[in-house]
Write a protein that holds these residues in place. Structure first.
Motif, PDB file in Angstrom:
ATOM      1  N   ASN A  95       0.338  10.995 -11.279  1.00 30.74           N
ATOM      2  CA  ASN A  95      -0.794  12.040 -11.432  1.00 30.74           C
ATOM      3  C   ASN A  95      -0.130  13.474 -11.286  1.00 30.74           C
ATOM      4  N   VAL A  96       1.238  13.520 -11.202  1.00 28.78           N
ATOM      5  CA  VAL A  96       1.901  14.697 -11.068  1.00 28.78           C
ATOM      6  C   VAL A  96       1.891  15.433 -12.393  1.00 28.78           C
ATOM      7  N   ASN A  97       2.075  15.209 -13.462  1.00 29.61           N
ATOM      8  CA  ASN A  97       1.992  15.890 -14.683  1.00 29.61           C
ATOM      9  C   ASN A  97       0.680  16.306 -15.089  1.00 29.61           C
ATOM     10  N   ALA A  98      -0.366  15.504 -14.745  1.00 28.84           N
ATOM     11  CA  ALA A  98      -1.731  15.989 -14.819  1.00 28.84           C
ATOM     12  C   ALA A  98      -2.247  16.896 -13.722  1.00 28.84           C
ATOM     13  N   HIS A  99      -1.708  16.911 -12.776  1.00 30.10           N
ATOM     14  CA  HIS A  99      -2.465  17.684 -11.389  1.00 30.10           C
ATOM     15  C   HIS A  99      -1.349  18.566 -10.891  1.00 30.10           C
TER      16      HIS A  99
ATOM     17  N   SER B 150      -1.272  19.464  -5.944  1.00 35.65           N
ATOM     18  CA  SER B 150      -2.649  18.996  -5.954  1.00 35.65           C
ATOM     19  C   SER B 150      -2.897  18.144  -4.562  1.00 35.65           C
ATOM     20  N   GLY B 151      -4.190  17.934  -4.202  1.00 30.79           N
ATOM     21  CA  GLY B 151      -4.633  17.036  -3.102  1.00 30.79           C
ATOM     22  C   GLY B 151      -4.478  15.676  -3.300  1.00 30.79           C
ATOM     23  N   ARG B 152      -4.499  15.097  -4.281  1.00 30.76           N
ATOM     24  CA  ARG B 152      -4.287  13.667  -4.808  1.00 30.76           C
ATOM     25  C   ARG B 152      -2.998  13.352  -4.621  1.00 30.76           C
ATOM     26  N   VAL B 153      -2.045  14.146  -5.322  1.00 32.99           N
ATOM     27  CA  VAL B 153      -0.633  13.989  -5.148  1.00 32.99           C
ATOM     28  C   VAL B 153       0.121  14.205  -3.820  1.00 32.99           C
ATOM     29  N   LEU B 154      -0.285  15.191  -3.116  1.00 33.26           N
ATOM     30  CA  LEU B 154       0.073  15.330  -1.874  1.00 33.26           C
ATOM     31  C   LEU B 154      -0.366  14.121  -0.646  1.00 33.26           C
ATOM     32  N   THR B 155      -1.534  13.747  -1.016  1.00 35.19           N
ATOM     33  CA  THR B 155      -2.111  12.800  -0.273  1.00 35.19           C
ATOM     34  C   THR B 155      -1.471  11.146  -0.351  1.00 35.19           C
ATOM     35  N   GLY B 156      -1.382  11.141  -1.712  1.00 38.04           N
ATOM     36  CA  GLY B 156      -0.423   9.831  -2.116  1.00 38.04           C
ATOM     37  C   GLY B 156       0.957   9.938  -1.449  1.00 38.04           C
TER      38      GLY B 156
ATOM     39  N   THR C 292       0.681  -1.040   0.265  1.00 36.23           N
ATOM     40  CA  THR C 292       0.047  -0.051   0.050  1.00 36.23           C
ATOM     41  C   THR C 292       0.959   1.226  -0.041  1.00 36.23           C
ATOM     42  N   GLY C 293       2.050   1.143   0.657  1.00 34.31           N
ATOM     43  CA  GLY C 293       2.816   2.377   0.571  1.00 34.31           C
ATOM     44  C   GLY C 293       3.507   2.704  -0.723  1.00 34.31           C
ATOM     45  N   LEU C 294       4.037   1.674  -1.303  1.00 30.64           N
ATOM     46  CA  LEU C 294       4.329   1.863  -2.906  1.00 30.64           C
ATOM     47  C   LEU C 294       3.413   2.463  -3.762  1.00 30.64           C
ATOM     48  N   PHE C 295       2.040   1.790  -3.494  1.00 30.22           N
ATOM     49  CA  PHE C 295       0.943   2.208  -4.175  1.00 30.22           C
ATOM     50  C   PHE C 295       0.734   3.743  -4.194  1.00 30.22           C
ATOM     51  N   GLY C 296       0.736   4.152  -2.798  1.00 27.28           N
ATOM     52  CA  GLY C 296       0.408   5.510  -2.489  1.00 27.28           C
ATOM     53  C   GLY C 296       1.390   6.527  -3.436  1.00 27.28           C
ATOM     54  N   ILE C 297       2.724   6.086  -3.166  1.00 30.84           N
ATOM     55  CA  ILE C 297       3.919   6.689  -3.987  1.00 30.84           C
ATOM     56  C   ILE C 297       3.764   6.976  -5.415  1.00 30.84           C
ATOM     57  N   VAL C 298       3.546   5.764  -6.100  1.00 33.32           N
ATOM     58  CA  VAL C 298       3.273   5.531  -7.528  1.00 33.32           C
ATOM     59  C   VAL C 298       2.033   6.162  -8.003  1.00 33.32           C
ATOM     60  N   PHE C 299       0.980   6.176  -7.213  1.00 35.25           N
ATOM     61  CA  PHE C 299      -0.301   6.838  -7.764  1.00 35.25           C
ATOM     62  C   PHE C 299      -0.169   8.353  -7.770  1.00 35.25           C
ATOM     63  N   ALA C 300       0.812   8.812  -6.732  1.00 32.19           N
ATOM     64  CA  ALA C 300       1.050  10.187  -6.830  1.00 32.19           C
ATOM     65  C   ALA C 300       1.823  10.532  -7.906  1.00 32.19           C
ATOM     66  N   VAL C 301       2.991   9.744  -8.089  1.00 28.09           N
ATOM     67  CA  VAL C 301       3.886  10.200  -9.244  1.00 28.09           C
ATOM     68  C   VAL C 301       3.393  10.350 -10.463  1.00 28.09           C
TER      69      VAL C 301
ATOM     70  N   VAL D   3      10.169   9.561 -14.465  1.00 28.34           N
ATOM     71  CA  VAL D   3       9.092  10.290 -15.743  1.00 28.34           C
ATOM     72  C   VAL D   3       8.461  11.366 -14.970  1.00 28.34           C
ATOM     73  N   ALA D   4       8.081  11.335 -13.628  1.00 28.19           N
ATOM     74  CA  ALA D   4       7.283  12.366 -13.114  1.00 28.19           C
ATOM     75  C   ALA D   4       8.202  13.584 -12.820  1.00 28.19           C
ATOM     76  N   VAL D   5       9.363  13.361 -12.498  1.00 27.79           N
ATOM     77  CA  VAL D   5      10.136  14.568 -12.302  1.00 27.79           C
ATOM     78  C   VAL D   5      10.672  15.413 -13.579  1.00 27.79           C
ATOM     79  N   LEU D   6      10.938  14.661 -14.208  1.00 29.57           N
ATOM     80  CA  LEU D   6      11.651  15.024 -15.595  1.00 29.57           C
ATOM     81  C   LEU D   6      10.653  15.518 -16.302  1.00 29.57           C
ATOM     82  N   GLY D   7       9.255  14.961 -16.388  1.00 33.62           N
ATOM     83  CA  GLY D   7       8.184  15.380 -16.872  1.00 33.62           C
ATOM     84  C   GLY D   7       7.612  16.617 -16.326  1.00 33.62           C
ATOM     85  N   SER D   8       7.777  16.894 -15.263  1.00 34.88           N
ATOM     86  CA  SER D   8       7.304  18.016 -14.596  1.00 34.88           C
ATOM     87  C   SER D   8       8.459  19.454 -14.904  1.00 34.88           C
ATOM     88  N   VAL D   9       9.627  19.190 -15.011  1.00 35.24           N
ATOM     89  CA  VAL D   9      10.814  20.287 -15.443  1.00 35.24           C
ATOM     90  C   VAL D   9      10.399  20.472 -16.771  1.00 35.24           C
ATOM     91  N   PHE D  10      10.046  19.485 -17.914  1.00 26.41           N
ATOM     92  CA  PHE D  10       9.730  19.641 -19.198  1.00 26.41           C
ATOM     93  C   PHE D  10       8.613  20.554 -19.224  1.00 26.41           C
TER      94      PHE D  10
END
Length: 413
Positions: free
Chosen positions: A157-161, A165-171, A146-155, A348-355
């Motif tokens: 959703n980073v580029n979209a939200h 965002s609430g869902r990313v911070l919660t994850g 469940t911990g890894l699910f939360g982290i992966v779910f958050a990352v 993918v999440a971090v480099l996508g956010s920088v992009f």
């Protein structure tokens, strides 16, 4: 999320048996995905397919280790890396061709006859193995999954939200707390899913840190470079896949050599050289990329980066497996696979956010403005991976078996 759980199941119930089950699940889910009438059914089938792959991935490496003498493991892992390279190189080409010229359904139908052919071979050609006295750690499994699910779910959703965002911070927060609870559980219990003492071994901790950083930098960069070839270069998916072959296809040629060298001179030096070449390839790409850069100018960066990636995989796997006791190789493989996948998702999440922050898809120049700083960050991540690998001992030595504890009840199920 299930990589460590899959490895633990193999240790407890038999690795060949669980590998067969994972293959059966993957094959059946591929057929279900091909038959899916809509997006909901396709997503559900893909989730089941991922569960089957999560069982097979760490167990396959453990079975290969158990079947190979220590002095020949580098060569065996080199062959394994070449086969993986063949899959990576041809997968996008075949998948792109089927999508463009036939139907996306055939991407999944293709897995079915391959899986059915492999099932009897696994049964007839693989020997059964398991970890003596292995027990399932139900609480640890729940916490880490469940911990890894939360982290992966958050990352994802980073580029979209966005990061705030609430869902990313919660994850991120929930996942981080659950993983912290998992680490506490592993430190306080007799037979945890992941014995934390493994990380006191410099070889194990160093190569796992290198794997996380390497996947962060490399796969975040590859994600953007494949889009660069299509959005800026104007290539169709199949054409872009062909032009990525100097990178992805190099493993077929170099991985066996990497395994051979690991047997002769030790895996650490080969891994470090591979990571340095990967960082150099990304640096070269960042220096030369532009809105009108010819493909011929990109080719040296692709070859250098691909050679480095091919030098990394086989020796890195051999180092992980040789740094632990035979009874712990299953969970070591699961932990290594989980950290690599987490690194790739973060990349993918971090480099996508920088992009997205520095550029975008509005024009070729906007794309270049975004991908250039992302490539620099990717190169820095891989360079840090080289440092982490260099800090590992020259030749991994498995630790001594821990002394059995007395007067304590074993944890888990």
């Amino acid at each position: 999320m299930l990589l460590m759980f899959g490895a633990a199941l193999g240790d407890r119930f038999g690795r060949r048996r669980l590998f067969t089950l994972g293959l059966l699940v993957f094959t059946g889910a591929s057929a279900a995905a091909a038959l899916a009438p809509g997006i909901e059914g396709l997503i559900a089938a893909r989730a089941v397919q991922g569960a089957g792959a999560a069982v097979m991935t760490p167990i396959g490496l453990t079975l290969l280790t158990a079947a190979t003498p220590p002095e020949r493991r580098g060569t065996a892992f080199g062959i394994w890396g070449a086969v993986n390279g063949l899959a990576v190189a041809t997968g996008p080409l075949i998948g792109g061709g089927l999508t463009e010229h036939v139907s996306w359904h055939w991407i999944f139908w293709l897995n079915v006859p391959i899986g059915l052919l492999l099932l009897p071979l696994v049964r007839l050609r693989m020997d059964e193995s398991r970890a003596p006295g292995a027990r399932l750690d139900a609480r640890g499994t729940l916490l880490v999954s469940t911990g890894l699910f939360g982290i992966v779910f958050a990352v994802v959703n980073v580029n979209a939200h966005g990061w705030t965002s609430g869902r990313v911070l919660t994850g991120l927060i929930a996942g981080g707390l659950l993983l912290g609870a998992f680490l506490w559980h592993c430190s306080a219990h007799e037979n945890p899913m992941l014995p934390l003492r493994l990380f006191r071994n410099r070889a194990f901790s160093g190569i796992n840190a290198a794997g996380l950083l390497m996947f962060f930098g490399m796969f975040g960069s590859i994600f953007l470079l494949s889009q660069f070839l299509q959005n800026v270069g104007g290539y169709a998916p199949t054409e872009a896949g062909l032009r990525m072959l100097p990178w992805t296809g190099t493993a077929m040629l170099v991985a066996p050599l990497a395994g051979y060298l690991a047997d002769r001179v030790g895996g650490r030096i080969v891994v470090v050289c591979g990571l340095v070449l990967q960082a150099a390839g990304l640096t070269l790409y960042a220096l030369t990329i532009s809105a009108d850069v010819p493909y011929a100018v990109q080719l040296p960066a692709l070859i250098v980066g691909g050679t480095g990636m091919a030098l990394y995989f086989a020796p890195a796997s051999a180092l992980v497996m040789s740094s632990v006791l035979p009874a712990e190789q299953g969970i070591a493989s699961g932990a290594n696979s989980a950290l690599r996948e987490l690194g790739g998702a973060l990349g993918v999440a971090v480099l996508g956010s920088v992009f997205a922050a520095r550029g975008g898809y509005g024009s070729p120049q906007r794309f270049v403005d975004g991908i250039t700083p992302a490539l620099w960050i990717g190169a820095a991540g891989v360079a840090l991976a080289a440092v982490a690998a260099a800090l590992a001992p020259p030749r991994a030595a498995a630790p001594a078996a821990p002394a059995p504890a007395r007067d304590r009840e074993p944890a888990g199920v």
